[in-house]
Design a protein around this motif. Sequence first.
Motif, short mmCIF file in Angstrom:
data_model
loop_
_atom_site.label_atom_id
_atom_site.label_comp_id
_atom_site.label_asym_id
_atom_site.label_seq_id
_atom_site.Cartn_x
_atom_site.Cartn_y
_atom_site.Cartn_z
N PHE A 1 -3.79 -1.32 -5.29
CA PHE A 1 -4.82 -0.27 -5.33
C PHE A 1 -5.06 0.30 -6.73
N ARG A 9 -11.00 2.64 -1.51
CA ARG A 9 -10.15 2.69 -0.33
C ARG A 9 -9.91 1.29 0.24
N GLY A 10 -8.71 1.04 0.64
CA GLY A 10 -8.36 -0.30 1.14
C GLY A 10 -8.14 -1.30 0.01
N GLY A 11 -8.08 -0.80 -1.23
CA GLY A 11 -8.10 -1.68 -2.40
C GLY A 11 -6.85 -2.51 -2.63
N SER A 12 -5.76 -2.22 -1.92
CA SER A 12 -4.58 -3.04 -2.20
C SER A 12 -4.74 -4.47 -1.66
N ASP A 13 -5.63 -4.67 -0.70
CA ASP A 13 -5.96 -6.07 -0.32
C ASP A 13 -6.47 -6.81 -1.55
N GLU A 33 1.17 4.67 -3.94
CA GLU A 33 1.72 3.32 -4.06
C GLU A 33 2.97 3.31 -4.93
N SER A 79 0.86 -1.19 0.00
CA SER A 79 0.00 0.00 0.00
C SER A 79 0.89 1.23 0.00
N ALA A 80 0.25 2.37 -0.07
CA ALA A 80 0.95 3.64 0.14
C ALA A 80 1.35 3.74 1.61
N THR A 107 -2.44 8.38 1.23
CA THR A 107 -3.60 8.48 0.33
C THR A 107 -4.54 9.60 0.81
N1 ASP Z 1 -3.61 3.36 -0.22
C1 ASP Z 1 -4.98 3.01 -0.45
C2 ASP Z 1 -5.85 3.49 0.69
O1 ASP Z 1 -5.35 4.10 1.62
C3 ASP Z 1 -5.16 1.55 -0.69
C4 ASP Z 1 -4.81 0.66 0.49
O2 ASP Z 1 -4.12 1.08 1.41
O3 ASP Z 1 -5.24 -0.49 0.49
O4 ASP Z 1 -7.03 3.30 0.66
#
Ligand code: ASP
Length: 417
Positions: free
Chosen positions: A136, A150-154, A74, A41-42, A47
């Motif tokens: 992401f 958001r949270g998309g790198s999972d 990222e 992730s970043a 982000t």
């Molecule tokens: N950097 C992105 C976010 O903060 C994706 C991630 O962290 O999964 O939402």
Amino acid sequence: MALIVHKYGGTSMGSAERIKNVARRVAKWRAAGHHIIVVPSAMSGETNRLLGLAREISERPDPRELDMIAATGEQVSIGLLAIALKDLGVAARSYTGWQVPIRTDSAYTKARIEAIDATRVNTDLAEGTVVIIAGFQGIDESNNITTLGRGGSDTSAVAVAAAFKAQECLIYTDVDGVYTTDPRIVSEARRLKVISFEEMLELASLGSKVLQIRSVEFAGKYRVPTRVLSSLTDPLMPIDEEFKSGTLITFEEDENMEQAVIAGIAFNRDEGKITLLQVPDRPGVAFQILGPVAEANIDVDMIIQNQSVNGTTDFSFTVHRTELDKTLEVLESKVKSQIGAREIRADAKVAKVSAVGIGMRSHVGIAAQMFETLFDEGINIQMISTSEIKISVIIDDKYLELAVRALHKAFGLDQPD
Ligand code: ASP
Ligand code: MG
């Protein structure tokens, strides 16, 4: 020798020192002979900072440009991690989503992955190079940069694991697994060693923030063995210990394993309740109420309609608390007088508590046990909804913590397994 995907969240990538620790951990896995793809992730907060800049410039920024900006977070972390690995003498190469490429649809800020090109990555892996792919992000048909929400790198990590048929997808994060409930509320909460994919999906949709819900859907669809574990442990701990740590999301019920009936208690304070009093009880009324709500793009969660008395009934439903006012406006302008409801009431002080477990399928009386526990604590249930593996209730939010603690105990979740 297997292919393993590692995903590191923002906290794990949060500083130069932490990135060096990630590199040490990855180097250890590589030295053990595994092929490794890392999806970071970043850095934490980045982000938000980037999107904040865009909002300082405009109240309604163009979503295409938001993705252009957000994707840079990222891009920085993959470069930093590649440098850290090379410093340890490990061959590593970083790629943005569009260099792989990871193809997505064009829904900016919430794009879905459609395909991942394996060619370039496979060449590197065959040479023993650690491949680092930005989480992401992806690229659409017309080569626009997109992000996955958001949270998309999972989701990036699980999708990469599926595309390359990885043996396991390890999601390193700042907690050491999935718990029976939030340990900040119940100190006896325990880490689950395994959880079924269906239970994890329910927990994610009920507000557990451990994994992005889409990543769980992806893991289920492509049967990717996915493990949630901590990145804050000693990076040089033995690999077989890491393989046993965290929480593994599994797909088959192991028949030898004594499966707990309930896996966990989830809760969420983000709900608001709306009640329309004395609406005429006739065909089409539910549609007349919820049609305009859906048109306004408002998600409805629980719905309840009372038995009618003298031809009228009360109709209640819940929405996300932040959408309560918007929902009220829709109902006042498009529904109330049109259907002849007497009054509309809104209640922002409600909370949802849920018990989740695939064991419910084969055990009777779980709902009764849940209701009895709440009754013993004097907590009134305002609404109920059930699925095959979940029972949710809406209660007054001042009793939320009491309810979670009582249910956690009643279902024996505080007992060591
Ligand atoms: N950097 C992105 C976010 O903060 C994706 C991630 O962290 O999964 O939402
Ligand atoms: Mg995350």
